[in-house]
Design an enzyme around this catalytic site. Structure first.
Site, short mmCIF file in Angstrom:
data_model
loop_
_atom_site.label_atom_id
_atom_site.label_comp_id
_atom_site.label_asym_id
_atom_site.label_seq_id
_atom_site.Cartn_x
_atom_site.Cartn_y
_atom_site.Cartn_z
N HIS A 65 19.88 27.45 -24.62
CA HIS A 65 19.23 28.95 -25.05
C HIS A 65 19.45 30.38 -23.99
O HIS A 65 20.12 31.60 -24.62
CB HIS A 65 18.81 28.89 -25.47
CG HIS A 65 17.22 30.29 -25.06
ND1 HIS A 65 16.68 31.25 -26.00
CD2 HIS A 65 16.80 30.89 -23.76
CE1 HIS A 65 16.39 32.00 -25.27
NE2 HIS A 65 16.05 32.16 -24.54
N ARG A 99 24.27 28.84 -32.09
CA ARG A 99 24.85 29.27 -30.61
C ARG A 99 24.86 27.24 -30.15
O ARG A 99 24.03 26.34 -30.43
CB ARG A 99 23.94 29.46 -29.93
CG ARG A 99 21.70 28.59 -30.22
CD ARG A 99 21.11 29.28 -28.85
NE ARG A 99 20.12 29.27 -28.88
CZ ARG A 99 19.92 28.67 -28.43
NH1 ARG A 99 19.81 27.16 -27.89
NH2 ARG A 99 18.20 27.77 -28.72
N TYR A 130 15.30 18.98 -28.05
CA TYR A 130 14.67 19.59 -29.44
C TYR A 130 15.68 19.47 -30.44
O TYR A 130 15.33 19.55 -31.19
CB TYR A 130 14.39 20.67 -28.61
CG TYR A 130 14.82 22.02 -28.69
CD1 TYR A 130 15.91 22.72 -29.49
CD2 TYR A 130 14.71 22.27 -26.81
CE1 TYR A 130 16.54 23.32 -28.69
CE2 TYR A 130 15.95 23.57 -27.04
CZ TYR A 130 16.61 23.76 -26.79
OH TYR A 130 17.25 24.92 -27.32
C1 LIG Z 1 7.76 38.78 -25.76
C2 LIG Z 1 8.74 37.41 -25.60
N1 LIG Z 1 8.59 36.90 -25.30
C3 LIG Z 1 8.60 35.61 -24.80
C4 LIG Z 1 9.94 35.46 -24.63
C5 LIG Z 1 10.45 34.94 -23.99
N2 LIG Z 1 11.33 33.92 -24.64
C6 LIG Z 1 12.58 34.65 -23.93
S1 LIG Z 1 13.94 34.59 -25.54
C7 LIG Z 1 13.11 33.57 -26.59
C8 LIG Z 1 13.84 32.72 -27.91
C9 LIG Z 1 14.42 34.10 -28.60
O1 LIG Z 1 14.49 33.76 -29.92
P1 LIG Z 1 15.58 34.40 -30.87
O2 LIG Z 1 14.61 36.31 -31.34
O3 LIG Z 1 15.87 33.10 -32.20
O4 LIG Z 1 17.08 34.86 -30.42
P2 LIG Z 1 18.20 33.85 -29.81
O5 LIG Z 1 17.66 33.57 -28.24
O6 LIG Z 1 17.34 32.58 -30.40
O7 LIG Z 1 19.29 34.06 -29.42
C10 LIG Z 1 11.41 33.39 -25.70
C11 LIG Z 1 10.75 33.08 -26.41
C12 LIG Z 1 10.38 36.86 -24.24
N3 LIG Z 1 11.78 37.49 -23.89
N4 LIG Z 1 9.77 37.79 -24.80
#
Ligand SMILES: Cc1ncc(C[n+]2csc(CCOP(=O)(O)OP(=O)(O)O)c2C)c(N)n1
Lengths: 371, 327
Positions: free
Chosen positions: A266, A262, A275
């Site tokens: 985020h 991406r 980071y």
């Molecule tokens: C159970 C849970 N823990 C923490 C979060 C906070 N959070 C939102 S997005 C994220 C990172 C997600 O990364 P990834 O699964 O790689 O998906 P991306 O956003 O990179 O598409 C976090 C920690 C959440 N939404 N749900």
């Protein structure tokens, strides 16, 4: 049809187009009409423009926190175009483009991120599941939906998305484990964009690839170049076909790890400069799925300057219309807070609503809203 | 006189963590994005640079994994301070929290204990997406073996956090994120503690006692001011949900004879019900009117276009207090 596509090592990344849009040695392009090739490109352009406008709306205070997708258009559009109407799409919170391809109106996506419940209303004939914000929680749902379809004898397939971070959650393991045990018609599509907010892929798993995790659940996993829309389309099409019509001895589910990036933050609440290195972003920009497909289409005579300009105009108009539509939607009525909690509103909730409306009338709306 | 700094609530969290990390080598901060990124709310900013990645640890995205491994670490003699990124994402760890964190001491007849402090931003009011705004303090308060703390000022935040980390039992430390940055307060540089289990009377009054905590404390004080000259409101900030300072609650109620409870969590089976029942049990004969609950609704927390309507604000609080007094 042979399915030797999945017959490869999990780290043998599947690719059709190189970063210059040339077909790599030994690869064959998917069997699409010229128009279908251009449609793939159009959707990707639409997704990119939508994304840029959404980020800008957020900056102007016209939208809330928004998760951008730029860089992931190839993975989202290429995979969703592989779906048939009767198939299902189970998104995380970042699959705006995939959901659009499968029939979710752009206006609704905008409304949802504008904090308006009206955006959560998915049209009856669109098989898109409600977006899931809790990470990985949609993965077992995807398995359950597919399992139900199998039990009912329907031949739909189910394409569920999640990020690399999601593969660390218990829900990922449980969802894929059930899928293997009950041999459900699922395609698990991991958008491995390298980062879960600030935590890199290497901090999610010590495994060399995410694709190889499929082995533990008893079905196939494949790593693909997620910024190559043709490879994405081909792999997803074959995985969906296998989900619907497995051959003798074949397991229905597949885990696809689409390696990608991406480009932006985020979410609009995040600052990636804390980071990650700018150089890393530049390296991945060289693999941008849009110019890559554009070069291929131009080289093969499917696209020229004029057509590209027309597409750009059409895309801008479509996004502008969706934004105008979303912004002209009336502000939701507070009574909506109390709707759709139960099929029938219980008396206690009714009382809460009535008391709230009395206070609102007595003190005025302004007193209840933060300035 | 020690030096002080003018800190926001979230800065007081960081200051409190820094103090405890420096004071005790067994303390480790762990969670999603707490290291390099300094936490999504910057509550752990710079701690990674200062203490290194063995003390301030970026973990995989797995709440059950974070709390479950922290149980093992705590049982082995460390003092983990896991961060749950938002309280709305604590549920994958709920099994570990209620099945093990809360009761390991009891289950092992005191052989093992879990001196961990689970920090989580909670509550609404920051225009966040779905699942980012819930107030579920009642879940944890309902669970024996856990202590539950919710600060409402920067000074209390630092002192209560120090108490939590030093506490021999597990503490769920819920941080009202709406007021993370909305005001500042002088906070001593040196470490200090504010005891867990003691409520604070924020405003003295004779006509009614209003009980609140976290982000609801300020709108409650505002409502009390609006009513000045009409109704003399006492405002009690509970600060600890478990063990609850029922003595201060009952004392205050005996003085005023009337009560309201303000919380942003849904009404049904929320802590308002617990407080009302305590008053009934311990001071029935002083009671002049039913206890009024001014709370969030028994609905999911809405998307942000309607969140202002969901949250109890001064108008609703003012009206609720009037109704309780005019009964
Ligand atoms: C159970 C849970 N823990 C923490 C979060 C906070 N959070 C939102 S997005 C994220 C990172 C997600 O990364 P990834 O699964 O790689 O998906 P991306 O956003 O990179 O598409 C976090 C920690 C959440 N939404 N749900």
């Amino acid at each position: 049809m042979t399915r030797n596509l999945f017959d490869r090592a999990p780290d043998d990344q599947y690719r059709i187009l190189d970063t210059d849009g040339r077909v790599v040695d030994g690869a064959s392009v998917p069997d699409l009409s010229d128009e279908e090739f251009v449609e793939l490109y159009e959707y990707m352009k639409l997704a990119r423009h939508f994304d840029q406008r959404a980020v800008s709306l957020q900056r102007q205070g016209r939208m809330g926190t928004y998760p951008p997708l730029s860089g992931q258009e190839g993975a989202q559009v290429g995979s969703a175009l592989a779906l048939r109407d009767e198939d299902w799409l189970i998104p995380s919170y970042r699959e705006h483009a995939a959901a659009l391809v499968h029939g979710q109106p752009l206006k609704d996506t905008l409304l949802y991120w504008m904090g308006n419940e009206a955006g959560s209303e998915i049209p009856e004939d669109v098989n898109v599941f409600t977006p899931a914000v809790p990470i990985a929680s949609q993965i077992p749902h995807a398995t359950g939906l597919a399992w139900a379809a199998k039990l009912k004898g329907d031949d739909a397939a189910f394409l569920g998305y999640f990020g690399d971070g999601a593969t660390s959650e218990g829900d990922f393991h449980e969802g894929l484990n059930f899928a293997g045990v009950f041999n459900t018609p699922n395609v698990f599509f991991c958008n491995n964009n390298q980062w879960a907010i600030s935590v890199p892929r290497e901090r999610q798993t010590a495994a060399k690839t995410i694709a190889q995790k499929a082995t533990a659940y008893g079905f196939e996993g494949i790593q693909i170049d997620g910024m190559d829309p043709l490879a994405v389309y081909k792999a997803t099409t074959e995985a969906l076909e296998k989900a619907r019509n497995p051959q003798e001895g074949e397991m229905r589910p597949t885990l696809i790890e689409a390696v990608q990036y991406r480009f932006g933050a985020h979410t609009t609440a995040d600052d990636p400069t804390v980071y990650r290195e700018e150089g890393e972003v530049e390296e991945w920009k060289a693999k941008d799925p849009i110019p890559r497909l554009e070069k291929f289409l131009r080289n093969t005579g499917r696209l020229d300057d004029e057509r590209v300009a027309d597409i750009e105009t059409a895309v801008e108009e479509r996004v502008a219309d969706a934004i105008a539509d979303a912004e002209s939607e009336p502000r939701p009525e507070p009574s909506e807070i109390f709707d759709n909690v139960y099929a029938e509103k219980p008396p206690r909730l009714q009382e809460q609503e009535e008391w709230f409306e009395q206070v609102r009338e007595k003190y005025g709306d302004d007193a209840m809203l933060e300035d | 006189m020690s030096d002080t700094q003018n800190l926001t609530l979230v800065q007081a969290v960081r200051d409190g963590l820094r103090g405890e990390l420096a004071r005790d080598d067994d303390v480790v901060v762990m969670g999603e994005d707490v290291g390099k990124n300094g936490g999504v709310f910057r509550a752990t900013d710079d701690l990674y640079e200062e203490f290194g990645d063995d003390r301030v640890i970026d973990t995989p995205l797995a709440e059950s994994g974070i709390i479950g491994t922290a149980v093992g670490m705590a049982a082995y003699g460390m003092k983990p301070v896991p961060e749950m990124q938002f309280s709305g994402f604590m549920y994958p760890a709920f099994d570990q929290i209620v099945s093990h964190v809360a009761r390991l001491r009891n289950r092992s007849r005191g052989r093992y204990s879990v001196p961990m402090t689970i920090r989580a931003p909670y509550g609404g009011g920051i225009r966040a997406p779905e699942h980012h705004s819930e107030s579920k303090e009642a879940f944890y308060t309902h669970e024996a073996g856990l202590k539950v703390v919710i600060p409402s000022t920067p000074y209390d935040t630092k002192g209560l956090l120090a108490s939590a980390i030093r506490d021999p039992d597990p503490v769920v430390f819920l941080e009202p994120k709406k007021i993370y940055r909305s005001f500042r307060q002088e906070v001593p540089d040196e470490t200090y503690t504010v005891p867990i289990g003691e409520a604070a009377v924020r405003r003295e009054g004779a006509d009614i006692s209003v009980f609140c905590w976290g982000a609801m404390t300020r709108p409650t004080l505002e409502a009390a001011e609006n009513l000045e000259g009409e109704i003399d409101v006492e405002v009690v900030d509970l600060r600890t949900m478990s063990p609850m300072d029922t003595e201060t609650v009952v004392e205050s109620f005996k003085k005023t004879g009337r009560a309201a409870v303000v919380h942003e969590a849904p009404q049904t089976a929320g802590l308002g019900a617990e407080i009302a029942a305590t008053i009934q049990e311990e001071a029935l004969l002083h009671q002049e009117a039913p206890v009024k609950r001014i709370t969030g609704f028994d609905t999911p927390f809405p998307l942000y276009a309607l969140e202002d309507y969901y949250l109890p604000e001064p108008a609703r609080i003012t009206e609720g207090i009037r109704e309780a007094v005019e009964f």
